[in-house]
Structure formats: C-alpha cells, structure tokens
Design an enzyme around this catalytic site. Structure first.
Site, short mmCIF file in Angstrom:
data_model
loop_
_atom_site.label_atom_id
_atom_site.label_comp_id
_atom_site.label_asym_id
_atom_site.label_seq_id
_atom_site.Cartn_x
_atom_site.Cartn_y
_atom_site.Cartn_z
N LYS A 181 -11.12 24.51 11.89
CA LYS A 181 -12.05 25.63 11.80
C LYS A 181 -13.09 25.54 12.92
O LYS A 181 -13.90 24.61 12.95
CB LYS A 181 -12.80 25.63 10.46
CG LYS A 181 -13.52 26.97 10.24
CD LYS A 181 -14.54 26.90 9.13
CE LYS A 181 -15.94 26.69 9.65
NZ LYS A 181 -16.42 27.70 10.59
N GLU A 184 -18.11 29.72 13.58
CA GLU A 184 -18.04 31.19 13.54
C GLU A 184 -18.79 31.81 14.73
O GLU A 184 -18.56 32.96 15.10
CB GLU A 184 -18.59 31.74 12.22
CG GLU A 184 -19.96 31.25 11.80
CD GLU A 184 -19.92 29.94 11.02
OE1 GLU A 184 -19.25 28.98 11.49
OE2 GLU A 184 -20.59 29.84 9.98
N GLY A 234 -21.18 18.36 13.09
CA GLY A 234 -22.17 19.41 12.85
C GLY A 234 -23.47 18.82 12.36
O GLY A 234 -23.75 17.63 12.59
N GLU A 256 -19.61 13.37 12.38
CA GLU A 256 -20.41 13.23 13.61
C GLU A 256 -21.57 14.19 13.46
O GLU A 256 -21.38 15.41 13.55
CB GLU A 256 -19.58 13.62 14.84
CG GLU A 256 -18.33 12.80 15.04
CD GLU A 256 -18.60 11.42 15.61
OE1 GLU A 256 -19.75 11.14 15.99
OE2 GLU A 256 -17.65 10.62 15.65
N CYS A 290 -25.92 16.86 20.80
CA CYS A 290 -26.21 15.97 19.67
C CYS A 290 -26.99 14.74 20.11
O CYS A 290 -27.87 14.27 19.40
CB CYS A 290 -24.91 15.57 18.99
SG CYS A 290 -23.71 14.87 20.14
N GLU A 391 -34.46 17.20 14.06
CA GLU A 391 -33.66 17.65 15.20
C GLU A 391 -33.95 19.14 15.46
O GLU A 391 -33.73 19.99 14.61
CB GLU A 391 -32.17 17.47 14.90
CG GLU A 391 -31.28 17.83 16.06
CD GLU A 391 -29.80 17.76 15.72
OE1 GLU A 391 -29.40 18.33 14.68
OE2 GLU A 391 -29.05 17.17 16.50
N1 LIG Z 1 -22.68 13.61 16.48
C1 LIG Z 1 -21.98 14.40 17.28
O1 LIG Z 1 -21.09 13.95 18.01
C2 LIG Z 1 -22.29 15.87 17.35
C3 LIG Z 1 -21.68 16.64 18.35
C4 LIG Z 1 -21.98 18.00 18.42
C5 LIG Z 1 -22.88 18.57 17.51
N2 LIG Z 1 -23.46 17.82 16.55
C6 LIG Z 1 -24.43 18.39 15.62
O2 LIG Z 1 -24.06 19.72 15.26
C7 LIG Z 1 -25.22 20.45 14.88
C8 LIG Z 1 -25.20 21.83 15.51
O3 LIG Z 1 -24.05 22.51 15.17
P1 LIG Z 1 -23.99 23.66 14.03
O4 LIG Z 1 -25.30 24.36 13.93
O5 LIG Z 1 -22.76 24.44 14.27
O6 LIG Z 1 -23.79 22.77 12.72
P2 LIG Z 1 -23.44 23.25 11.25
O7 LIG Z 1 -23.49 22.04 10.40
O8 LIG Z 1 -24.25 24.41 10.85
O9 LIG Z 1 -21.94 23.80 11.38
C9 LIG Z 1 -20.90 23.00 11.86
C10 LIG Z 1 -19.59 23.53 11.30
O10 LIG Z 1 -19.61 23.38 9.89
C11 LIG Z 1 -19.27 24.59 9.27
N3 LIG Z 1 -19.92 24.62 7.95
C12 LIG Z 1 -21.15 25.10 7.66
N4 LIG Z 1 -21.37 24.99 6.33
C13 LIG Z 1 -20.26 24.44 5.79
C14 LIG Z 1 -19.88 24.08 4.46
N5 LIG Z 1 -20.69 24.28 3.41
N6 LIG Z 1 -18.67 23.52 4.26
C15 LIG Z 1 -17.84 23.30 5.31
N7 LIG Z 1 -18.13 23.65 6.58
C16 LIG Z 1 -19.33 24.20 6.82
C17 LIG Z 1 -19.74 25.64 10.24
O11 LIG Z 1 -19.10 26.87 10.01
C18 LIG Z 1 -19.35 25.02 11.57
O12 LIG Z 1 -18.00 25.24 11.84
C19 LIG Z 1 -26.39 19.62 15.37
O13 LIG Z 1 -26.98 18.98 14.27
C20 LIG Z 1 -25.75 18.59 16.29
O14 LIG Z 1 -26.46 17.39 16.43
C21 LIG Z 1 -23.18 16.48 16.45
C1 LIG Z 2 -20.72 14.44 22.36
N1 LIG Z 2 -21.22 15.46 23.26
C2 LIG Z 2 -22.33 14.93 24.01
C3 LIG Z 2 -20.17 15.87 24.17
C4 LIG Z 2 -21.57 16.59 22.45
C5 LIG Z 2 -22.67 16.41 21.53
O1 LIG Z 2 -23.28 17.37 21.16
#
Ligand SMILES: NC(=O)c1ccc[n+]([C@@H]2O[C@H](COP(=O)([O-])OP(=O)(O)OC[C@H]3O[C@@H](n4cnc5c(N)ncnc54)[C@H](O)[C@@H]3O)[C@@H](O)[C@H]2O)c1
Ligand SMILES: C[N+](C)(C)CC=O
Length: 497
Positions: A181, A184, A234, A256, A290, A391
């Site tokens: 998935k 969106e 996420g 992650e 992230c 964050e």
């Molecule tokens: N640690 C890492 O490697 C890493 C890498 C990239 C992003 N991130 C993190 O991602 C976040 C930003 O991304 P975002 O705003 O898309 O995150 P988010 O948690 O809102 O969404 C991530 C994904 O989860 C889905 N999702 C949302 N609610 C859900 C539920 N109840 N059940 C299942 N799936 C659900 C979303 O549709 C999306 O596809 C930041 O906190 C960032 O630090 C972490």
């Molecule tokens: C892991 N990285 C840095 C590529 C994406 C994090 O948001």
C-alpha cells in the site's frame, strides 16, 4: 512534459496481475505540491479490494510460482526490474518530483538508489545463508531460511519510490508474495514501479498494490489473518496502532518510524564542514526525512558563531518548485502537512523560543499555490519544549547549546525517539565515545544522512523495531527453520514395551 502527464493519467491498482479501479469506483485527487494542481486521480481502494489482493497473494504463495522457483530465477527478475528503473530514470525522476515535490536532484538520487537496491538483493539472495550445528551425536542439525508468506507492506509519502523499494526488493528476493500500500498522498511512482513488474513478467498474484486510506486499506492488511507479516514505514503513532492490530493474528512486524535526531557539533570540528552538513541534515527533502538532524547541539564556545553562520546560509537556500533545476529546497508534500508544520512554528513561538530565521509560508514569485515554508531556525529553546521533543517533519530546526560531552549525550538522548544521530569533531576517540552513548540506530561521524543498501537502517526506542537494508533487511522477510536429521535410524527404546 505531455508524455509525463499521460503517465499519471488514470492511476489504477494492481491486483492479481490486472489493473483495477476501486470496487466503488471512487477516486481521490493526487496533487502536485509545487502548485496545488490535480495531476491525477487514484482509486480509493476499500477493505474488500485489499482482501482480493490478499487472497491473490496467498494463492500465488501457496502455488509456489515465486517461492518455488530458484533464488537464481528470482534474482534474474530483480535484475531486470533494476535495469528497467535505470532505463526509465528520467521519467521516474520527473514523476517523483511531481508527486512528492522534492527537487529533481533529490528524486534522481532516489531513483538510482532504488535500482541499486534491487540489484543488491538480487545478488544477496543467491549467496549461502544457512548454518549447521555440532549437536549431540547422531544428529545433524541445520538451519534454513524460508519466506514468511504473504507480506503486507505499507509506506509513507516522503520517499514514495525508495521506501517502497526498500521493502519490496527484499520481500520478493526472499520468495514472499506481497500486498503493498503506497501513501494515499503519493501513489504515482509506486504505480509506475508496478508497471515495471508487469513488464518484466512477474507471475500473477506475486506483487499486488492496493491504494487508499490507511485506516481502511492499511488496517485491513494489518489485521487480516492471511497476511503473515507487516512491514511498515511511517509515523510512530500509526506504527503503534499497526503493532496492536497485528498482534491479534501474531504477525511478524517491522516498523520504521519517526525521529527527532540530534546532530552534535563540538568546538574542535571543522567548522564549515559542520555547518554544511548540519544544513543538509535538516533542509534536505524540506526536512521531511525520517533521519533529519532536527536538533543541532553545539558546544557553547562556538555556539554564537555557529548560529550566525548557519542562519546566514539557511537564508540563502533557494526554495521553489522541484522542477526548476536551480531549486535547492522544494515544497512540503501537502496542504495538510503545510498546516501541521506552520502550527508547530506557532507552538514554538508560544513556548517562548526565538526564531532566528524563517518561520513563514512562502508566497509570491509563482509559489502562492504551492506548500512552501521558509527554512526556519529556532534558538533559545528548552529541552522540554514540544518543538524539541516532537517530530515536526519540515524545514524547522532547533539549535541548542551544551557545555561538555556528558551534557551533549544527555540532551541528544532526551526524547522518545532514537532513529539517527551525528557527531562532528576532529577527535576520533571522542567521536566514537559519544556515538557509542547515543541511543540511535543510525549514526555518522563528520557526516550526515548517507544511507547504504549494504548497511542496516532502523531505530532504537520509539523509532521502530527491526531493520531495513543489508542482510538484516532480508532476514526481516525470512523465517528460520531448524532441521534435525537423525543419522542413526533405529528405535530409541525409551519405553520398555
Ligand atoms: N524510520 C524510517 O526509516 C522512516 C522513513 C520514512 C518515513 N518515516 C516516518 O514517516 C512519517 C511520515 O509519513 P506519513 O505521514 O505518511 O506517515 P503515516 O504514519 O501517516 O502513514 C504511513 C502509511 O501508513 C498508512 N496508515 C495510516 N493509518 C493507518 C492505519 N490505521 N493502519 C494501517 N496503515 C495506516 C498511510 O496510509 C501511509 O501509507 C514520519 O514520522 C517519518 O519519520 C520513517
Ligand atoms: C531512509 N531515508 C533517509 C531514505 C528516508 C527517511 O525518511
């Protein structure tokens, strides 16, 4: 550009080898964050759509069309995918910029990394991976690795292509089938990736993509008993929800999650190098990374000089549409996210922090309809402030002062997160000493941000569970089976009769 626009028309989901609308035919607009224009409409998938994909993945797994072929054969598919990503580099780069807003330069790196990630796992899966054990005679004990089964892969919007590939490449290499998935908010390059899967002829049902809302499609994937594993990237709040949801069916889970990573600058560091990396650490990707170095900790003897130089350079960053090759920092991904980041800037002001530069949405010069925020620097912050602890995920950084190593480590470790961290010093022993005390999964000395397909990526504390990339990232998608072979086949005689 006409060609690119045609590419984003009519987004569809890919389920059991076919391109599909949502069962309800509902769609959601996909917006270019640089100008607010609708670039496409994506199917608003439902739980029922997700179930069709899950059953297709289950059938494909049980039939062995993927897990049953040799690692060498799977690798050859992955190599072909990598070659196609290379062939379509320009197109994928432009699509990523249009979808997410990041600069062409940033998107270009992501596309190159995506191809390299497929190649890395194509190579790795053909290497020896078992163990044998010297156990009591007459037994021969060994371990083999097997695919987990049907893997649910859920990704965010900040690296729409690369975060997808970090999961899909090892999951497929290991012989799993997937239900994926995308966010969106950014379904465009993931859809293009699945077109590549079709082009190289992945067997039907092996790779499925369902678009739609997290709480609907994502929840169905996380809760469904026919899904054996969830790999999620996420926000931490969503990650906690997914972990709880997945617990009911005892899925393997890897998460992650978010970060609030410290970047520690000692007075003996190469000053201009430290400033340069600190800017890159927070403002690359408009801070929507992230591992962003969103807390800069500076030794007190150089604090004022550092802030002055950092602010001077932050003000010069050229913000604009990612499509413009001269742009250095693009917009935020969505209107909703823009509002969240602007809200945090207000919170910082109300908490009593001082804005050293930035703090505003950028309008004028053709940017009015995009989601642009100035590179923003807060000083005079206290450790307990929300802008230090939470964050923000935007181009907003706090610069704090420390007096010695001990205080630097205490401040650095003083949040619930533990994703990344950097240390700048010319004292090698001090660098390693401090790094070893950081409760973070990814660290750099005299650098910030590079990631390597070969090395594990993931967080401590509330930044996650498990690791992506490297051998660790493959193992997340494998079960370990112990096999014991009796070399002396005769009755054991435990019971007398
Ligand atoms: N640690 C890492 O490697 C890493 C890498 C990239 C992003 N991130 C993190 O991602 C976040 C930003 O991304 P975002 O705003 O898309 O995150 P988010 O948690 O809102 O969404 C991530 C994904 O989860 C889905 N999702 C949302 N609610 C859900 C539920 N109840 N059940 C299942 N799936 C659900 C979303 O549709 C999306 O596809 C930041 O906190 C960032 O630090 C972490
Ligand atoms: C892991 N990285 C840095 C590529 C994406 C994090 O948001």
């Amino acid at each position: 550009m006409v060609e690119i626009k045609n590419r984003v028309a009519n987004l569809k989901m890919f389920i059991d080898g076919e391109w599909k609308e949502s069962e309800t035919l509902e769609t959601r607009p996909v917006i270019n964050p640089a100008n607010g224009e609708v670039i496409s409409y994506a199917p608003e998938g439902t739980a029922a759509d997700a179930r069709v994909a899950i059953f297709a993945a289950r059938r494909a797994f049980e039939e062995g069309v993927w897990s049953g072929i040799t690692a060498q054969e799977r690798a050859s598919y992955l190599f072909k995918i990598a070659d196609k990503i290379d062939e379509y580099t320009d197109e994928l780069t432009q699509l990523e910029t249009m979808d997410n807003g990041k600069t062409l330069r940033e998107a270009g790196f992501d596309v190159g990394d995506a191809a390299a990630c497929f190649r890395y796992y194509a190579g790795l899966i053909t290497k020896p991976d078992g163990y044998t054990y010297h156990v009591a005679d007459p037994m021969q004990a060994m371990v083999v690795r097997e695919p987990v089964g049907v893997c649910g892969l859920i990704v965010p919007w900040n690296y729409p292509l690369l975060m997808s590939v970090w999961k899909i490449a090892p999951a497929l290499a290991a012989g799993n089938t997937i239900v994926f998935k995308p966010s969106e908010v950014t379904p465009v390059t993931p859809k293009r990736l699945f077109e590549i899967f079709e082009e190289v002829g992945l067997p039907k049902g092996v790779a499925n993509m369902v678009m739609g809302a997290g709480p609907v499609v994502g929840h169905e994937i996380a809760s469904h008993p026919e899904v054996d594993l969830i790999s999620f990237t996420g926000g931490t709040k969503t990650g906690k929800h997914i972990m709880k949801t997945a617990a009911d069916t005892m899925k393997k889970v890897s998460l992650e999650l978010g970060g609030k990573s410290p970047n520690i600058i000692f007075a003996d560091a190469d000053f201009e190098t430290a400033v340069d990396y600190a800017l890159f650490g927070i403002f690359a990707g408009s801070g929507q990374v992230c591992s962003a170095g969103s807390r800069i900790l500076v030794e007190e003897s150089i604090y004022d000089k550092f802030v002055e130089r950092f602010v001077e350079r932050a003000k010069q960053i050229k913000v604009g549409s990612g499509n413009d090759p001269s742009t250095e920092m693009g917009p935020l991904v969505s209107k909703e996210h823009l509002e969240k980041v602007l809200h945090y800037i207000e919170v910082g002001k109300q908490e009593g922090a001082t804005i050293a530069c930035g703090g505003n949405r950028i309008v004028g010069n053709g940017l009015d309809n995009g989601y642009f925020v100035e590179p923003t620097v807060f000083v005079d912050v206290k450790q307990e402030m929300r802008i230090v602890q939470e964050e923000i995920f935007g181009p907003v950084v706090v610069i704090q002062k420390f007096k010695d190593e001990e205080e630097a480590v205490k401040l650095a470790n003083g949040t619930v997160y533990g994703l990344a961290g950097g240390v700048f010093t010319n004292d090698g022993a001090k660098g390693l000493r401090v790094i070893k005390k950081l409760r973070s999964g990814i660290t750099w000395v005299n650098s910030y941000h590079p990631t390597y397909n070969e090395a594990p990526w993931g967080g401590y504390k509330q930044s996650g569970i498990g690791r992506s990339l490297g051998t660790f990232g493959l193992e997340e998608f494998q079960e370990i089976k112990q096999i014991n072979i009796n070399l002396q086949v005769e009755p054991i005689g435990w019971f007398s009769n």
